[in-house]
Design a protein around this motif. Structure first.
Motif, PDB file in Angstrom:
ATOM      1  N   VAL A 184      20.367  30.394  56.556  1.00 13.15           N
ATOM      2  CA  VAL A 184      19.592  31.124  55.554  1.00 13.15           C
ATOM      3  C   VAL A 184      20.396  31.235  54.273  1.00 13.15           C
ATOM      4  CG1 VAL A 184      18.319  32.444  57.291  1.00 13.15           C
ATOM      5  CG2 VAL A 184      20.429  33.380  56.357  1.00 13.15           C
ATOM      6  N   LYS A 185      19.704  31.211  53.160  1.00 11.93           N
ATOM      7  CA  LYS A 185      20.328  31.371  51.854  1.00 11.93           C
ATOM      8  C   LYS A 185      20.146  32.812  51.387  1.00 11.93           C
ATOM      9  CE  LYS A 185      21.683  27.099  50.966  1.00 11.93           C
ATOM     10  NZ  LYS A 185      23.088  26.735  50.725  1.00 11.93           N
ATOM     11  N   VAL A 186      21.247  33.410  50.894  1.00 14.99           N
ATOM     12  CA  VAL A 186      21.204  34.781  50.395  1.00 14.99           C
ATOM     13  C   VAL A 186      21.849  34.811  49.021  1.00 14.99           C
ATOM     14  CG1 VAL A 186      21.310  35.722  52.733  1.00 14.99           C
ATOM     15  CG2 VAL A 186      23.418  35.402  51.450  1.00 14.99           C
ATOM     16  N   GLY A 187      21.513  35.832  48.248  1.00 17.20           N
ATOM     17  CA  GLY A 187      22.105  35.986  46.922  1.00 17.20           C
ATOM     18  C   GLY A 187      23.618  36.076  46.993  1.00 17.20           C
ATOM     19  N   ARG A 188      24.301  35.296  46.177  1.00 14.10           N
ATOM     20  CA  ARG A 188      25.755  35.233  46.292  1.00 14.10           C
ATOM     21  C   ARG A 188      26.447  36.500  45.804  1.00 14.10           C
ATOM     22  NH1 ARG A 188      27.607  31.067  41.508  1.00 14.10           N
ATOM     23  NH2 ARG A 188      26.591  32.116  39.777  1.00 14.10           N
ATOM     24  N   THR A 189      25.713  37.387  45.153  1.00 14.64           N
ATOM     25  CA  THR A 189      26.321  38.634  44.691  1.00 14.64           C
ATOM     26  C   THR A 189      26.322  39.712  45.775  1.00 14.64           C
ATOM     27  OG1 THR A 189      24.209  39.391  43.771  1.00 14.64           O
ATOM     28  CG2 THR A 189      25.668  38.161  42.301  1.00 14.64           C
ATOM     29  N   MET A 190      25.749  39.420  46.925  1.00 15.06           N
ATOM     30  CA  MET A 190      25.727  40.397  48.010  1.00 15.06           C
ATOM     31  C   MET A 190      27.127  40.595  48.566  1.00 15.06           C
ATOM     32  SD  MET A 190      22.278  39.316  50.121  1.00 15.06           S
ATOM     33  CE  MET A 190      22.462  40.696  51.250  1.00 15.06           C
ATOM     34  N   HIS A 191      27.449  41.839  48.950  1.00 16.71           N
ATOM     35  CA  HIS A 191      28.723  42.135  49.580  1.00 16.71           C
ATOM     36  C   HIS A 191      28.708  41.623  51.022  1.00 16.71           C
ATOM     37  CE1 HIS A 191      29.810  44.473  46.133  1.00 16.71           C
ATOM     38  NE2 HIS A 191      28.815  45.322  46.309  1.00 16.71           N
ATOM     39  N   LEU A 192      29.903  41.438  51.585  1.00 15.68           N
ATOM     40  CA  LEU A 192      30.001  40.947  52.956  1.00 15.68           C
ATOM     41  C   LEU A 192      29.272  41.859  53.933  1.00 15.68           C
ATOM     42  CD1 LEU A 192      33.707  39.706  53.122  1.00 15.68           C
ATOM     43  CD2 LEU A 192      31.630  38.338  52.988  1.00 15.68           C
TER      44      LEU A 192
END
Length: 468
Positions: A257-265
């Motif tokens: 799945v692709k997620v926004g790269r600005t999300m925290h771990l």
């Protein structure tokens, strides 16, 4: 940022599977004895072929019983995906036995058809044993199919297919016995060919599905269903790939799945768990492994792009600012680097980051970066510096006038790199945080210019309603 999670296969042990498989062994044994006895007494090839078929079914039922007992064992170090494919191996062996039996029946039937005369006796007990076997086959097929559907057992499904094909082949034998009774002895051999045809058809169906499982062919439509369920989880930008492989009643699925790269771990981990839980809820037969990969979203701001690109390279930035200059965006930020780096090494890191930002934001973007040294040691030796506290308190009394309402909780320490000064100051509750920050920054600069030897100043701003 690529994260993985693998759920272990749950314990699928079910006493019903073993019980229904064992009952099929006894049923097949009983029918084999009855058909063999009647076939030898009457000389009917149709009945004898049915006896051979039932003997095969008994062997297959024994294999099934062992297969479901082994297949239900949990995953271990050598079998991380469990033992479910033991059932598929059992089904493949049954397939081979089906084709061998069919070949023998065809050979005997052709021999009788080519013979000048064939003696076959039609008796009431030959008809009775076939009718009895049909009734038993119907009961066993229904029982096996029910448990197979409830547990997802391929071995039980194969056994149910055997018994259902027996119903049709037994009917063909009845027709053959009827033709013998009407005066056409070779009708029994023709009926035997019909039995062979049903055996071959059952073997073809079973073999095709078994080979699909053994070569890891994904169940029809499962990838589309997994993608549809995963895409509905809030936070998933898109589903990039789904790979599925069956192992007994379980389907192991790898989902990217692709997620926004600005999300925290922590956010990414929570999202992956949400995808896993949704898949397990909507598709109980699926055991998913979810891989989350970063993606630049269309609504990502320039500030988020700067922070995200820096974070993916293990860099920290602060004071990110975006402005318009001559109709083009201008970006500025402070880049934190290890204080032990040389100016050349630190500048190379800053230049690389700036070049990557320009490649992503566009060549028309102008960028200014300020390099901030980051200390390796967060904590150092500290001693109270009370003899300097009165001096700093007096300085703050004059410097704070017009900037903050009250200074309190003053603390002064002597550290190896100089004085550490911290204090609290009050602001009206409705003052914007930006205005408060500017005031504390000006107060810090005034204090540094007035009192020599200060290495670090920490100003804690708080509303009057919460202050002392």
């Amino acid at each position: 940022m690529t994260m993985h999670f693998l759920w272990s296969r749950p314990d699928m042990s079910d006493d019903r599977k073993s019980a229904v498989a064992l009952s099929s062994v006894f049923a097949s044994a009983a029918m084999t004895v009855m058909k063999l006895a009647v076939g030898l007494m009457t000389g009917s090839l149709g009945v004898l072929s049915e006896a051979a078929h039932s003997l095969l079914d008994m062997g297959a039922a024994i294999l099934t019983w062992f297969a479901v007992r082994i297949g239900d064992q949990p995953a271990d170090e050598r079998h991380p995906y469990g033992h479910g494919k033991v059932e598929s191996v059992s089904a493949l062996i049954e397939t081979g036995l089906l084709f061998v039996t069919a070949a023998w029946i065809v050979k005997e039937a052709v021999t009788r058809l080519m013979a000048p005369a064939v003696e076959v006796e039609t008796t009431w007990w030959s008809v009775g044993v076939i009718v009895a076997s049909i009734i038993i086959d119907i009961g066993r097929s229904r029982a096996l199919s029910k448990v197979a559907k409830e547990t997802g057992s391929q071995a039980l499904e194969a056994d149910a297919l055997h018994f259902s094909s027996d119903i049709l082949s037994s009917t063909a034998v009845l027709i053959g016995l009827g033709l013998v009774w009407l005066g056409w002895p070779k009708g029994d051999a023709v009926a035997a060919l019909g039995v062979a045809a049903f055996v071959v058809l059952a073997g073809w169906r079973l073999g095709s599905r078994t080979i699909d499982v053994l070569v890891d062919a994904a169940p029809q439509g499962i990838a589309e269903r997994v993608e549809e369920v995963a895409a509905k989880v809030p936070g998933v930008a898109r589903v990039d790939a789904v790979r599925a492989r069956p192992a007994g009643p379980t389907v192991f699925a790898e989902v990217v799945v692709k997620v926004g790269r600005t999300m925290h771990l922590e956010q990414v981990e929570a999202l992956r768990r949400a995808v896993i839980e949704r898949l397990k809820s909507d598709l109980p037969e699926v055991q998913p492994m979810v891989i989350a990969e970063p993606l630049t979203l269309d609504d990502e701001s320039i500030t988020e792009t700067v922070r995200g690109l820096a974070a993916t390279r293990g860099l920290a930035v602060h004071h990110v600012g975006v402005a318009a200059m001559d109709g083009h965006p201008h970006v500025s930020f402070d880049l934190e680097v290890d204080e032990s780096l040389t100016i050349a090494a630190a500048h190379a890191i800053a230049t690389t980051l700036e070049d990557e930002l320009k490649a992503e934001l566009g060549a028309e973007v102008t960028i200014d970066s300020h390099i901030d040294p980051r200390r390796k040691e967060v904590f150092t030796d500290a001693q109270p510096a009370g003899h300097r506290q009165a001096e700093i308190r007096a300085a703050l009394a004059g410097l704070a006038d017009g900037l903050v309402d009250k200074v309190h909780h003053l603390e002064v320490q002597e550290r190896e790199d100089g004085l550490y000064v911290s204090f609290h100051c009050l602001f009206p509750d409705d003052v914007p945080i930006g205005q408060a920050h500017q005031a504390t920054a000006r107060l810090e600069h005034r204090l540094r210019d007035t009192v020599p030897g200060i290495a670090r100043v920490v100003v804690h701003a708080e509303p009057i309603s919460e202050g002392a």
